[in-house]
Motif scaffolding. Structure first.
Motif, PDB file in Angstrom:
ATOM      1  N   ASP A 199       0.794  -1.225   0.000  1.00 41.59           N
ATOM      2  CA  ASP A 199       0.000   0.000   0.000  1.00 41.59           C
ATOM      3  C   ASP A 199       0.826   1.275   0.000  1.00 41.59           C
ATOM      4  OD1 ASP A 199      -2.337  -1.469  -0.002  1.00 41.59           O
ATOM      5  OD2 ASP A 199      -2.538  -1.466   2.184  1.00 41.59           O
ATOM      6  N   ALA A 200       2.144   1.171   0.198  1.00 43.20           N
ATOM      7  CA  ALA A 200       2.994   2.362   0.201  1.00 43.20           C
ATOM      8  C   ALA A 200       2.980   3.005  -1.185  1.00 43.20           C
ATOM      9  CB  ALA A 200       4.416   1.978   0.598  1.00 43.20           C
ATOM     10  N   GLN A 201       2.715   4.291  -1.222  1.00 39.69           N
ATOM     11  CA  GLN A 201       2.564   5.002  -2.483  1.00 39.69           C
ATOM     12  C   GLN A 201       3.903   5.519  -3.000  1.00 39.69           C
ATOM     13  OE1 GLN A 201      -0.553   5.338  -4.169  1.00 39.69           O
ATOM     14  NE2 GLN A 201      -0.965   3.761  -2.637  1.00 39.69           N
ATOM     15  N   VAL A 202       4.212   5.200  -4.247  1.00 35.89           N
ATOM     16  CA  VAL A 202       5.442   5.677  -4.873  1.00 35.89           C
ATOM     17  C   VAL A 202       5.410   7.201  -4.950  1.00 35.89           C
ATOM     18  CG1 VAL A 202       6.832   5.681  -6.985  1.00 35.89           C
ATOM     19  CG2 VAL A 202       5.723   3.558  -6.194  1.00 35.89           C
ATOM     20  N   GLY A 203       6.506   7.808  -4.555  1.00 39.68           N
ATOM     21  CA  GLY A 203       6.609   9.255  -4.565  1.00 39.68           C
ATOM     22  C   GLY A 203       6.215   9.916  -3.258  1.00 39.68           C
ATOM     23  N   GLU A 204       5.653   9.131  -2.331  1.00 39.04           N
ATOM     24  CA  GLU A 204       5.214   9.670  -1.045  1.00 39.04           C
ATOM     25  C   GLU A 204       6.204   9.320   0.064  1.00 39.04           C
ATOM     26  OE1 GLU A 204       2.567  11.653  -0.567  1.00 39.04           O
ATOM     27  OE2 GLU A 204       2.194  11.567  -2.735  1.00 39.04           O
ATOM     28  N   ILE A 205       6.208  10.142   1.122  1.00 45.45           N
ATOM     29  CA  ILE A 205       6.976   9.830   2.325  1.00 45.45           C
ATOM     30  C   ILE A 205       6.121   8.910   3.175  1.00 45.45           C
ATOM     31  CG2 ILE A 205       8.163  10.756   4.342  1.00 45.45           C
ATOM     32  CD1 ILE A 205       9.404  11.696   1.750  1.00 45.45           C
ATOM     33  N   GLU A 206       6.586   7.701   3.394  1.00 48.62           N
ATOM     34  CA  GLU A 206       5.801   6.701   4.099  1.00 48.62           C
ATOM     35  C   GLU A 206       6.626   6.075   5.227  1.00 48.62           C
ATOM     36  OE1 GLU A 206       2.752   6.579   3.297  1.00 48.62           O
ATOM     37  OE2 GLU A 206       2.340   6.080   1.202  1.00 48.62           O
ATOM     38  N   ALA A 207       5.916   5.496   6.205  1.00 46.89           N
ATOM     39  CA  ALA A 207       6.552   4.690   7.251  1.00 46.89           C
ATOM     40  C   ALA A 207       6.151   3.240   7.043  1.00 46.89           C
ATOM     41  CB  ALA A 207       6.132   5.163   8.628  1.00 46.89           C
ATOM     42  N   ILE A 208       7.119   2.357   7.146  1.00 42.31           N
ATOM     43  CA  ILE A 208       6.893   0.923   6.917  1.00 42.31           C
ATOM     44  C   ILE A 208       7.621   0.131   8.000  1.00 42.31           C
ATOM     45  CG2 ILE A 208       7.395  -1.013   5.359  1.00 42.31           C
ATOM     46  CD1 ILE A 208       7.140   0.986   3.031  1.00 42.31           C
ATOM     47  N   TYR A 250      11.298   5.135   7.592  1.00 39.28           N
ATOM     48  CA  TYR A 250      10.488   6.113   6.867  1.00 39.28           C
ATOM     49  C   TYR A 250      11.349   6.878   5.883  1.00 39.28           C
ATOM     50  CZ  TYR A 250      11.542  10.650   9.252  1.00 39.28           C
ATOM     51  OH  TYR A 250      12.120  11.804   9.710  1.00 39.28           O
ATOM     52  N   GLY A 251      10.748   7.172   4.750  1.00 36.88           N
ATOM     53  CA  GLY A 251      11.436   7.888   3.682  1.00 36.88           C
ATOM     54  C   GLY A 251      10.561   7.913   2.451  1.00 36.88           C
ATOM     55  N   LYS A 252      11.120   8.394   1.364  1.00 38.50           N
ATOM     56  CA  LYS A 252      10.377   8.501   0.106  1.00 38.50           C
ATOM     57  C   LYS A 252      10.410   7.164  -0.633  1.00 38.50           C
ATOM     58  CE  LYS A 252       9.860  11.463  -3.963  1.00 38.50           C
ATOM     59  NZ  LYS A 252      10.403  12.654  -4.685  1.00 38.50           N
ATOM     60  N   VAL A 253       9.236   6.684  -0.989  1.00 31.67           N
ATOM     61  CA  VAL A 253       9.119   5.416  -1.705  1.00 31.67           C
ATOM     62  C   VAL A 253       9.419   5.656  -3.186  1.00 31.67           C
ATOM     63  CG1 VAL A 253       7.601   3.502  -2.308  1.00 31.67           C
ATOM     64  CG2 VAL A 253       7.387   4.615  -0.065  1.00 31.67           C
ATOM     65  N   GLN A 254      10.301   4.831  -3.746  1.00 31.94           N
ATOM     66  CA  GLN A 254      10.706   4.990  -5.143  1.00 31.94           C
ATOM     67  C   GLN A 254      10.682   3.654  -5.868  1.00 31.94           C
ATOM     68  OE1 GLN A 254      14.425   7.267  -5.600  1.00 31.94           O
ATOM     69  NE2 GLN A 254      14.334   7.714  -3.404  1.00 31.94           N
ATOM     70  N   VAL A 255      10.519   3.737  -7.173  1.00 36.40           N
ATOM     71  CA  VAL A 255      10.741   2.600  -8.064  1.00 36.40           C
ATOM     72  C   VAL A 255      11.555   3.142  -9.234  1.00 36.40           C
ATOM     73  CG1 VAL A 255       9.763   0.820  -9.539  1.00 36.40           C
ATOM     74  CG2 VAL A 255       8.581   1.450  -7.425  1.00 36.40           C
ATOM     75  N   PRO A 256      12.878   2.974  -9.226  1.00 38.00           N
ATOM     76  CA  PRO A 256      13.722   3.530 -10.272  1.00 38.00           C
ATOM     77  C   PRO A 256      13.385   2.939 -11.641  1.00 38.00           C
ATOM     78  CG  PRO A 256      15.029   2.850  -8.384  1.00 38.00           C
ATOM     79  CD  PRO A 256      13.654   2.284  -8.192  1.00 38.00           C
ATOM     80  N   PRO A 257      13.666   3.693 -12.701  1.00 38.03           N
ATOM     81  CA  PRO A 257      13.435   3.170 -14.056  1.00 38.03           C
ATOM     82  C   PRO A 257      14.141   1.835 -14.264  1.00 38.03           C
ATOM     83  CG  PRO A 257      13.971   5.514 -14.122  1.00 38.03           C
ATOM     84  CD  PRO A 257      14.194   5.067 -12.705  1.00 38.03           C
ATOM     85  N   GLY A 258      13.430   0.884 -14.833  1.00 38.14           N
ATOM     86  CA  GLY A 258      14.007  -0.426 -15.096  1.00 38.14           C
ATOM     87  C   GLY A 258      13.895  -1.392 -13.933  1.00 38.14           C
ATOM     88  N   PHE A 259      13.344  -0.922 -12.803  1.00 39.70           N
ATOM     89  CA  PHE A 259      13.165  -1.788 -11.633  1.00 39.70           C
ATOM     90  C   PHE A 259      11.670  -1.971 -11.369  1.00 39.70           C
ATOM     91  CE2 PHE A 259      17.441  -0.303 -11.262  1.00 39.70           C
ATOM     92  CZ  PHE A 259      18.131  -1.280 -10.561  1.00 39.70           C
ATOM     93  N   PHE A 260      11.355  -2.988 -10.608  1.00 37.81           N
ATOM     94  CA  PHE A 260       9.959  -3.266 -10.287  1.00 37.81           C
ATOM     95  C   PHE A 260       9.704  -3.229  -8.782  1.00 37.81           C
ATOM     96  CE2 PHE A 260      10.965  -5.382 -14.288  1.00 37.81           C
ATOM     97  CZ  PHE A 260       9.964  -4.885 -15.116  1.00 37.81           C
ATOM     98  N   LYS A 261      10.752  -3.414  -8.000  1.00 38.89           N
ATOM     99  CA  LYS A 261      10.590  -3.472  -6.549  1.00 38.89           C
ATOM    100  C   LYS A 261      10.690  -2.074  -5.940  1.00 38.89           C
ATOM    101  CE  LYS A 261      12.164  -7.049  -4.440  1.00 38.89           C
ATOM    102  NZ  LYS A 261      13.019  -8.081  -3.804  1.00 38.89           N
TER     103      LYS A 261
END
Length: 199
Positions: free
Chosen positions: A46-55, A105-116
């Motif tokens: 449920d963590a949104q890419v581009g958002e600051i989230e806690a996990i 906690y930090g910014k959720v990312q999915v770099p180009p060419g990655f899926f995780k």
């Protein structure tokens, strides 16, 4: 009250002075610029890419390369995510152990060419309650870490007088917030609603 009462060293005093913080009272008036609501940490799914989230996740794998320290975590739903550090990871590695559960906690990312999903240089703690709350975010003070600043603010709040200069009848009549309670709300908020009420 002088900052030294909080255990602030002369070197750290100079850093506070650059922000025009000379006393404990000044520190109490150094208000957060924003807040993150981490009371309900997200699952990795449920963590949104581009958002600051806690996990919250358990470390299942650690790999150290020449310039990268990669930690793989797994949440309660068995989803995995990578935490990456590129600088100073020799220090970070002292506090990360496989099998331990942390809150990140930090910014959720999915770099180009990655899926995780991943985070780069997230804040983290084995003490889940440290970040599982509404986090006040302050303007940075050069040379001073976030933990140090928060520690001094919390100590300052603990010794701040609860005496009120306004008459209690006036406070009640106009629905005002007592000064100490307002400082507590800004620095240690329990709900987002009370922050709005105190503004």
């Amino acid at each position: 009250m002088h900052l030294s009462i909080l255990g602030v060293t002369p070197q750290k005093e100079k850093q506070f002075f650059r922000k025009k913080i000379f006393t404990v009272e000044d520190l109490m008036r150094f208000l957060p610029r924003k807040y993150y609501d981490f009371r309900n940490p997200k699952t990795i799914k449920d963590a949104q890419v581009g958002e600051i989230e806690a996990i919250i996740g358990t470390v299942v794998d650690v790999k150290a390369y020449n310039k990268v320290y990669k930690v793989t975590i797994e949440d309660s739903n068995k989803w995995t995510m990578e935490m990456l550090w590129f600088n100073g990871f020799q220090y970070i590695s002292k506090f990360i152990d496989i099998g331990n559960t942390y809150i990140f906690y930090g910014k959720v990312q999915v770099p180009p060419g990655f899926f995780k999903k991943q985070m780069v240089s997230p804040k983290f703690s084995i003490d889940i309650d440290k970040y599982k709350k509404i986090m006040p975010i302050y303007s940075s003070i050069q040379g001073m870490g976030e933990d140090y600043l928060l520690d001094k603010i919390n100590k300052g709040l603990a010794i701040t007088s609860k005496d009120e200069y306004l008459d209690i009848d006036i406070i009640n009549e106009f629905g005002l917030i007592k000064e100490y309670e307002m400082q507590r709300i800004f620095h240690q908020p329990l709900t987002m609603e009370e922050i709005e009420r105190a503004k």
